[in-house]
Enzyme design. Structure first.
Site, short mmCIF file in Angstrom:
data_model
loop_
_atom_site.label_atom_id
_atom_site.label_comp_id
_atom_site.label_asym_id
_atom_site.label_seq_id
_atom_site.Cartn_x
_atom_site.Cartn_y
_atom_site.Cartn_z
N LYS A 1 0.85 -1.21 0.00
CA LYS A 1 0.00 0.00 0.00
C LYS A 1 0.88 1.25 0.00
O LYS A 1 2.08 1.17 0.29
CB LYS A 1 -0.92 -0.02 1.22
CG LYS A 1 -0.16 0.02 2.56
CD LYS A 1 -1.08 -0.24 3.75
CE LYS A 1 -0.31 -0.23 5.05
NZ LYS A 1 -1.14 -0.69 6.18
N ARG B 1 -10.74 0.19 14.76
CA ARG B 1 -10.70 0.91 13.48
C ARG B 1 -11.69 0.22 12.54
O ARG B 1 -12.89 0.28 12.71
CB ARG B 1 -9.28 0.94 12.91
CG ARG B 1 -8.27 1.64 13.83
CD ARG B 1 -6.94 1.93 13.15
NE ARG B 1 -6.52 0.90 12.20
CZ ARG B 1 -5.33 0.83 11.65
NH1 ARG B 1 -4.40 1.74 11.93
NH2 ARG B 1 -5.01 -0.13 10.81
N TYR C 1 15.97 30.09 7.86
CA TYR C 1 14.89 30.85 8.48
C TYR C 1 15.04 30.94 9.99
O TYR C 1 15.35 29.97 10.65
CB TYR C 1 13.54 30.20 8.16
CG TYR C 1 13.19 30.24 6.69
CD1 TYR C 1 13.20 31.44 5.99
CD2 TYR C 1 12.86 29.08 6.01
CE1 TYR C 1 12.88 31.48 4.64
CE2 TYR C 1 12.54 29.10 4.67
CZ TYR C 1 12.55 30.30 3.98
OH TYR C 1 12.23 30.33 2.66
N MET D 1 11.65 24.06 2.57
CA MET D 1 10.84 23.27 1.63
C MET D 1 11.69 22.54 0.59
O MET D 1 11.42 21.38 0.25
CB MET D 1 9.83 24.18 0.92
CG MET D 1 8.83 23.41 0.08
SD MET D 1 7.73 24.46 -0.88
CE MET D 1 6.81 25.31 0.38
#
Ligand SMILES: *Cc1c(COP(=O)(O)O)cnc(C)c1O
Length: 364
Positions: free
Chosen positions: A36, A129, A257, A305
């Protein structure tokens, strides 16, 4: 053609050898390998092919879209999909011989209406679940047995999934699982496939293997938990990028940053072209290391990013040098589990988080 800026190399032979190793560690009549989420970020079709070469007899996926993509890619092995869309009419999945992991009476009825399906009944033994819960179980099993008896579908398996909260909790779920099988047997249905255990439970608890085990993360050579290191598995993926700029800093110069890091001495920093959009977790800021030329250096300043900065001291690192973010730790590269620790997460989230612009390169 130039080398892609960000690339993962995926080793088919490592998957094959991991599956062979897992079949020794946790033998069962059948072995499913779960592919998956694009084979946990490794490539679903490649992972399925390699798993089958390693002796897997079943392929597992979450949804039918993933299953159909594998059929399109030429995978002919049995495929089970267990997370069914609410509005799926199941026609294409059934036509292409996808076994459906069924959790609700609504799904049973929809599937029976099409006809010709093979299903595994998913029982919620406590994970809370998917699967039929204890309040729904009697009716769920009765509807399934009736549809089976009528020839509207074939109940070929019973499955569940454990929490891994503790050994006792997993064994308690297994007891509930066995009771559900007995209840189904009393209704005259005796499916050949009984499965409960994913990687961790399959490795830890022989009594939870039943007739089939479902290996996801371990097939990719990664430990399901930090307690599962040293199982003789080979990490399948390596993530590389390149140095795209190098500069000398003075003491007192800051990078990236918010100026989270400031050079205390004169030093060289290398800029690497990979960031959180590529799956390099921003949460690993301040902790991560990468390997360049056989040496691990600290990532400094905020991971952004598209890029991050590495403090290489006085090393002779150059633009174009290969940067290894993760791979096989025996080669001196950080492992996926290191990144998981640095980012306060699990190995699963690191490999499935790889972004769309990272090139995937298959290796034999
Ligand atoms: C994802 C999944 C697995 C595989 O789990 P791993 O911990 O990766 O081995 C097995 N069974 C089910 C139902 C799953 O959702």
């Amino acid at each position: 053609m130039s080398t892609p800026l960000r690339r993962v190399y995926v080793s088919e032979s490592a998957i094959r050898s991991n599956v062979e190793r897992l079949r020794e560690l946790a033998p069962a009549a059948d072995t499913m390998v779960v592919v998956k989420a694009n084979g946990y970020g490794h490539g679903a079709a490649l992972a399925a092919r390699a798993a089958i070469a390693g002796g897997a007899t079943w392929i597992g996926v979450a949804d039918t879209t993933e299953a159909l993509q594998l059929r399109d890619a030429g995978i002919t092995a049995p495929i089970l999909a267990w997370l069914l869309a609410p509005d799926d009419d199941f026609t294409s999945a059934i036509r292409r011989d996808i076994t459906l992991g069924v959790s609700t009476i609504h799904q049973l009825n929809a599937i029976a209406a099409v006809g010709g399906a093979t299903v595994h009944l998913k029982i919620d033994t406590g994970l809370g679940r998917n699967g039929a819960s204890h309040r729904q179980l009697d009716e769920f099993l009765e509807v399934a047995a009736a549809a089976h008896a009528a020839g509207a579908l074939v109940v070929d398996g019973v499955m569940s999934h454990v929490s891994g909260a503790s050994r006792e909790a997993d064994l308690a779920q297994a007891e509930i699982f066995v009771r559900a099988q007995q209840q189904l047997a009393e209704l005259g249905v005796h499916p050949p496939y009984l499965h409960l255990a994913a990687s961790a439970a399959a490795i830890d608890h022989p009594s939870l293997r039943f007739t089939m085990v479902r290996f996801g993360i371990a097939a990719y050579g990664l430990e399901p938990t930090p307690e599962h290191a040293n199982l003789g598995l080979i990490p399948v993926m390596r993530f590389e990028s390149s140095v795209v700029n190098v500069k000398r800093l003075h003491a007192g110069d800051s990078v990236s940053y918010n100026f989270l890091w400031t050079a205390t001495d004169e030093t060289t920093v290398a800029l690497v072209a990979a960031g959180y959009a590529d799956g390099i977790p921003r949460a690993a800021t301040g902790r991560a290391r990468v390997e360049i030329g056989g040496i691990q250096y600290p990532v400094v300043g905020r991971i952004a990013m598209d890029q991050f900065v590495v403090d290489v001291g006085d090393a002779d690192v150059k633009t174009g040098d290969v940067v290894r973010l993760w791979g096989n730790p025996v080669n001196g590269t950080p492992g996926v589990s290191d990144w998981a620790e640095w980012a306060d997460t699990i190995t699963y989230e690191i490999v499935t988080g790889i972004g769309g612009r990272v090139a995937r390169i298959d290796e034999p």
